[in-house]
Design an enzyme around this catalytic site. Structure first.
Site, PDB file in Angstrom:
ATOM      1  N   GLY A 196       0.814  -1.207   0.000  1.00 31.93           N
ATOM      2  CA  GLY A 196       0.000   0.000   0.000  1.00 31.93           C
ATOM      3  C   GLY A 196       0.843   1.249   0.000  1.00 31.93           C
ATOM      4  O   GLY A 196       2.061   1.194   0.207  1.00 31.93           O
ATOM      5  N   PRO A 230       2.571   4.849   1.138  1.00 29.93           N
ATOM      6  CA  PRO A 230       3.213   5.212   2.418  1.00 29.93           C
ATOM      7  C   PRO A 230       2.213   5.836   3.389  1.00 29.93           C
ATOM      8  O   PRO A 230       1.321   6.582   2.987  1.00 29.93           O
ATOM      9  CB  PRO A 230       4.279   6.233   2.002  1.00 29.93           C
ATOM     10  CG  PRO A 230       4.506   6.002   0.545  1.00 29.93           C
ATOM     11  CD  PRO A 230       3.201   5.527  -0.012  1.00 29.93           C
ATOM     12  N   GLY A 231       2.386   5.519   4.664  1.00 30.77           N
ATOM     13  CA  GLY A 231       1.580   6.156   5.703  1.00 30.77           C
ATOM     14  C   GLY A 231       0.216   5.558   5.924  1.00 30.77           C
ATOM     15  O   GLY A 231      -0.612   6.152   6.622  1.00 30.77           O
ATOM     16  N   THR A 232      -0.053   4.371   5.365  1.00 29.99           N
ATOM     17  CA  THR A 232      -1.388   3.779   5.508  1.00 29.99           C
ATOM     18  C   THR A 232      -1.503   2.845   6.710  1.00 29.99           C
ATOM     19  O   THR A 232      -2.567   2.272   6.935  1.00 29.99           O
ATOM     20  CB  THR A 232      -1.770   3.013   4.229  1.00 29.99           C
ATOM     21  OG1 THR A 232      -0.699   2.131   3.868  1.00 29.99           O
ATOM     22  CG2 THR A 232      -2.021   3.971   3.081  1.00 29.99           C
ATOM     23  N   THR A 279       3.038  -0.810   9.168  1.00 31.16           N
ATOM     24  CA  THR A 279       3.857  -1.133  10.346  1.00 31.16           C
ATOM     25  C   THR A 279       2.989  -1.271  11.587  1.00 31.16           C
ATOM     26  O   THR A 279       3.201  -2.167  12.415  1.00 31.16           O
ATOM     27  CB  THR A 279       4.917  -0.038  10.569  1.00 31.16           C
ATOM     28  OG1 THR A 279       5.705   0.114   9.395  1.00 31.16           O
ATOM     29  CG2 THR A 279       5.824  -0.388  11.733  1.00 31.16           C
ATOM     30  N   HIS A 287      -7.572  34.332 -11.382  1.00 29.63           N
ATOM     31  CA  HIS A 287      -7.067  32.988 -11.711  1.00 29.63           C
ATOM     32  C   HIS A 287      -7.732  31.939 -10.817  1.00 29.63           C
ATOM     33  O   HIS A 287      -8.243  30.923 -11.308  1.00 29.63           O
ATOM     34  CB  HIS A 287      -5.547  32.951 -11.536  1.00 29.63           C
ATOM     35  CG  HIS A 287      -4.934  31.624 -11.857  1.00 29.63           C
ATOM     36  ND1 HIS A 287      -4.332  31.358 -13.061  1.00 29.63           N
ATOM     37  CD2 HIS A 287      -4.837  30.474 -11.126  1.00 29.63           C
ATOM     38  CE1 HIS A 287      -3.896  30.104 -13.063  1.00 29.63           C
ATOM     39  NE2 HIS A 287      -4.178  29.555 -11.885  1.00 29.63           N
ATOM     40  N   GLU A 288      -7.738  32.190  -9.501  1.00 32.28           N
ATOM     41  CA  GLU A 288      -8.348  31.239  -8.574  1.00 32.28           C
ATOM     42  C   GLU A 288      -9.858  31.203  -8.741  1.00 32.28           C
ATOM     43  O   GLU A 288     -10.480  30.141  -8.609  1.00 32.28           O
ATOM     44  CB  GLU A 288      -7.970  31.587  -7.131  1.00 32.28           C
ATOM     45  CG  GLU A 288      -6.479  31.548  -6.834  1.00 32.28           C
ATOM     46  CD  GLU A 288      -5.851  30.202  -7.138  1.00 32.28           C
ATOM     47  OE1 GLU A 288      -6.550  29.169  -7.054  1.00 32.28           O
ATOM     48  OE2 GLU A 288      -4.658  30.175  -7.483  1.00 32.28           O
ATOM     49  N   HIS A 318     -10.761  28.802 -11.584  1.00 35.03           N
ATOM     50  CA  HIS A 318     -10.828  27.398 -11.162  1.00 35.03           C
ATOM     51  C   HIS A 318     -12.152  27.113 -10.457  1.00 35.03           C
ATOM     52  O   HIS A 318     -12.783  26.077 -10.694  1.00 35.03           O
ATOM     53  CB  HIS A 318      -9.675  27.086 -10.200  1.00 35.03           C
ATOM     54  CG  HIS A 318      -8.328  27.049 -10.848  1.00 35.03           C
ATOM     55  ND1 HIS A 318      -8.034  26.240 -11.915  1.00 35.03           N
ATOM     56  CD2 HIS A 318      -7.173  27.718 -10.558  1.00 35.03           C
ATOM     57  CE1 HIS A 318      -6.768  26.399 -12.267  1.00 35.03           C
ATOM     58  NE2 HIS A 318      -6.223  27.304 -11.455  1.00 35.03           N
TER      59      HIS A 318
END
Length: 600
Positions: free
Chosen positions: A215, A217-219, A222, A437-438, A441
Site C-alpha cells: 500500500g 506510504p503512511g497507511t 507497520t 485565476h483562482e 478554477h
C-alpha cells in the site's frame, strides 16, 4: 572478573591516553638524545682543544659504550676530569657523546702521557635506552590486541545489525488501529495461528508463513504488524530491508541467518521486514559484485522462509509500496501466503483516524470530524495525524486553550501546501490577476457537473503557489471515468482562461496547471484508451507524433469548452474575484451564498 577488568583497561579512552603519554616520553627522550648528538662536533673540538691546552691537566678519561636503538650505531659517552694549572684545587668534569672516530682520536692524542689515566670502555646502562627499546614492542602488542578485539566486535555487529527486541512485547493492539477494517479482519485470523498452532496442525492445515502488506506510504502497515504481535502476545522483531545491504560480501546473508536464528529461539513470534522490496527485489542477469551480494541475501531469505530449514512458528510480515519490484520466488505460496492491500482510508476511516489521534488533545466542542474527513480525500493516516499535530502546535502558538476548526483548517492547508507566506506583498495588478485565476478554477468546479467541488479558495501564497483552491469530489470513487477526467482537465485550465478573458493577457502562474492537465490527457491517450487512437496502449514502437496530436486535441477541446462556460458565468467569476480581493480567503458556505445570489 579478571577478563572484564582487562577489557575495561584496554578500552579506547585508555589507549588514547596511554599512547599519548608514551609518545610524549619518547619525544622528550628523543629530543634529549638528539640535542646531545647535535653537540658532538662542538664538544669534541672543545675537548680536543682543552686536552692540547697546557693550562689544563687531564687526570682521567672514562669511556662508556652506548648502543643507540635509534641510530643502530655504537657511541661513547666520554667523561674527562681536569685540573687548572693556575688553581690545582679546582677540578672540572667534561663529558660528551662521541662516535668511534673520536674514541680513536683521543687514544692517539694522549698516547704516552703517563699523567692521564684511560679506563677501558664500560657498558653504559640508561633507563631511557631501555624504554626506547621496549616502546615498539609494547606499543605493537597493545595495538594488535586492540585491532583484533575491534575486528571481533565489528564482525559481530556486521552479522547482526537488526533491531531485535525479542524480550519485549508489542504494546499496540487492533484498538490502536483506526480504519483498515478488512485488513484487520485478515490479520485477526493470524492471532489464532500464533496462539494455538497445534489446533491447525492436528487437521493438517499449514500455518501461513508470510503476509505481504502492500500500500501507499503512511497507511498503517507497520502499525498493523505491531498490533498483530500485541494481540497475540508474542515477541516482535522489526527490521528494514536496507539493514541487509552492506559493502562486504556475505554480510547480508549472514544477517538473515542470524535474525532467523534469534527468532526461532523465541518462536512463536512476528518478524516484520519494512521496505522488503530493497531486500527482495527481482533478480537479474547482471553479475556485478553488488547484484551478487543482493542475490545471495535474497536466496538466504527464501531458504529461511521455505527451504531446507523451515522457520516454524515465525510469521514473516513484509511491507512495501512497490510489490511489482519483488522477486516471483518470494511471492509464491509457501513464503508469502497472503497478500493484503492496505489502501488509503475512505471518509469513514478518515473520521475514525482523526478521532483516534485526537484522544490526547484538548478540542473545542465545535469540532466536526466528519466535515474534516470530507476535506481530506486521498490523505493517508500519517498525514491525518500530522494535521492534528500541526493544529496542536498552532493552538499553542495562538495562546489558546483548545483546538478549534480555525486551527484545524490552517493545519490542513499547511500539510497540503505548506505555511502561508503573508510577508509576500503582491502588486495590485498581480493580486487582481491571482484573484481572477483562482476564481476561474472555482467557476468550473461550481458549474461543471463532473468536476470536483470547491471547499475553500485563498489568494494567500503558500509554497510555490500564489493561491489555491481546495477542491474535493462530491463522493469518493474507486475509479475514474472519461467525463470525470475531462472535467478535471477543464478545472486545471479554468485559471488560464479567466486571465485571458479579463486581462487579455496570461501569466506564468498556470504552469503547474498545464502540467497536471497534460499528464491526465497523456494517461487518457496512452493508458486508458480514451482518445481517437483507440484502446491500444503506448509502447516503444508507438508513433509519438500521433500520441502528441491526440493529447493536443483533448487539451484544445477542453480549453474551448472551458472558455465557453466561463463566458456564460462571467458575473459569478467577477463576484468571486472581488470577494477574494476583500477577504483573501473564502469558505464553502460563502461560495454557496454567492452562487445563490447570482441566480436571483
Amino acid at each position: 572478573m579478571k577478563t572484564h577488568y582487562f577489557k575495561k583497561i584496554f578500552n579506547l579512552k585508555f589507549l588514547v591516553i596511554f599512547f599519548s603519554i608514551l609518545f610524549c616520553i619518547l619525544l622528550i627522550l628523543d629530543l634529549t638524545f638528539e640535542r646531545r648528538i647535535k653537540g658532538i662536533k662542538k664538544r669534541t673540538d672543545e675537548i680536543i682543544k682543552k686536552i692540547k691546552d697546557d693550562n689544563h691537566l687531564v687526570e682521567e678519561i672514562v669511556f662508556y659504550e652506548t648502543n643507540s636503538t635509534i641510530f643502530e650505531k655504537s657511541f661513547y659517552r666520554v667523561e674527562i676530569l681536569v685540573k687548572n694549572k693556575n688553581n690545582l684545587t679546582t677540578k672540572e668534569k667534561w663529558y660528551a657523546v662521541v662516535d668511534s672516530i673520536f674514541f680513536h682520536e683521543i687514544h692517539s692524542l694522549i698516547k704516552g702521557r703517563e699523567n692521564i689515566q684511560i679506563k677501558d670502555p664500560k657498558t653504559d646502562f640508561h633507563l631511557s635506552e631501555l624504554i626506547l627499546s621496549l616502546v615498539p614492542i609494547v606499543s605493537s602488542t597493545i595495538f594488535m590486541f586492540y585491532i583484533i578485539s575491534n575486528i571481533k566486535k565489528s564482525s559481530g555487529k556486521l552479522n547482526s545489525n537488526a533491531k531485535v527486541s525479542a524480550k519485549q512485547k508489542s504494546l499496540f493492539t487492533f484498538k490502536d488501529v483506526a480504519g483498515n477494517t478488512e485488513e484487520k479482519e485478515e490479520m485477526t485470523e493470524l492471532i489464532d495461528f500464533l496462539k494455538q498452532p497445534q489446533k491447525y496442525e492436528t487437521i493438517g492445515a499449514a500455518i501461513p508463513k508470510g503476509v505481504l502488506l502492500e500500500g501507499p506510504p503512511g497507511t498503517g502497515k507497520t502499525l498493523l504488524a505491531k498490533a498483530l504481535a500485541g494481540e497475540a502476545s508474542v515477541p516482535f522483531y522489526a527490521v528494514s530491508g536496507s539493514e541487509f545491504v552492506e559493502m562486504y560480501v556475505g554480510v547480508g546473508a549472514s544477517r538473515v541467518r542470524t535474525l532467523f536464528k534469534e527468532a526461532k529461539l523465541n518462536a512463536p513470534c512476528v518478524l516484520f521486514i519494512d521496505e522488503i522490496d530493497v531486500l527482495g527485489g527481482k533478480r537479474g542477469g547482471n553479475s556485478s559484485g553488488g547484484n551478487q551480494e543482493k542475490d545471495q541475501t535474497l536466496n538466504q531469505l527464501l531458504t529461511e522462509m521455505d527451504g531446507f530449514t523451515q522457520a516454524k512458528g515465525i510469521i514473516v510480515i513484509g511491507a512495501t509500496n512497490r510489490a511489482d519490484m519483488l522477486d516471483a520466488a518470494l511471492l509464491r505460496p509457501g513464503r508469502f501466503d497472503r497478500k493484503i492491500l492496505v489502501n488509503l482510508p475512505d471518509i469513514k476511516s478518515r473520521a475514525e483516524i482523526l478521532k483516534l489521534h485526537a484522544q490526547n488533545k484538548k478540542l473545542s466542542s465545535d469540532i466536526d470530524f466528519h466535515q474534516l474527513a470530507q476535506q481530506t480525500p486521498g490523505m493517508s493516516g500519517a498525514q491525518l495525524a500530522a494535521v492534528l499535530n500541526e493544529a496542536s502546535i498552532l493552538t499553542v502558538r495562538n495562546h489558546k486553550d483548545f483546538i478549534t476548526m480555525t486551527e484545524l483548517s490552517e493545519a490542513l492547508d499547511r500539510v497540503l501546501m505548506g505555511p502561508a507566506k503573508k510577508s509576500i506583498k503582491y502588486d495590485p495588478e498581480e493580486r487582481r490577476m491571482v484573484a481572477y485565476h483562482e476564481a476561474g478554477h472555482a467557476v468550473i468546479g461550481i458549474k461543471l457537473k463532473h468536476a470536483q467541488k470547491v471547499q475553500k479558495i485563498t489568494i494567500i501564497p503558500r509554497g510555490n503557489a500564489g493561491g489555491y483552491n481546495l477542491m474535493m469530489p462530491e463522493k469518493e470513487t474507486f475509479f475514474s471515468s472519461r467525463k470525470r477526467m475531462l472535467a478535471q482537465i477543464q478545472s486545471f485550465l479554468g485559471g488560464r482562461v479567466a486571465e485571458e478573458l479579463v486581462f487579455d493577457d496570461i501569466s506564468s502562474g498556470a504552469f503547474d496547471d498545464f502540467r497536471q492537465a497534460t499528464k491526465i490527457a497523456r494517461l487518457m491517450v496512452t493508458k486508458y484508451g480514451m482518445s481517437d487512437l483507440g484502446v491500444s496502449q503506448d509502447s516503444e514502437f508507438s508513433d509519438k507524433k500521433l500520441i502528441d496530436t491526440a493529447i493536443k486535441k483533448i487539451i484544445d477541446n477542453c480549453y474551448a469548452r472551458t472558455k465557453h462556460l466561463m463566458l456564460e458565468n462571467k458575473t459569478l467569476l467577477d463576484q468571486i474575484a472581488h470577494l477574494l480581493l476583500e477577504q483573501e480567503t473564502i469558505t464553502q458556505a460563502e461560495i454557496e451564498q454567492l452562487v445563490v445570489n447570482t441566480k436571483k
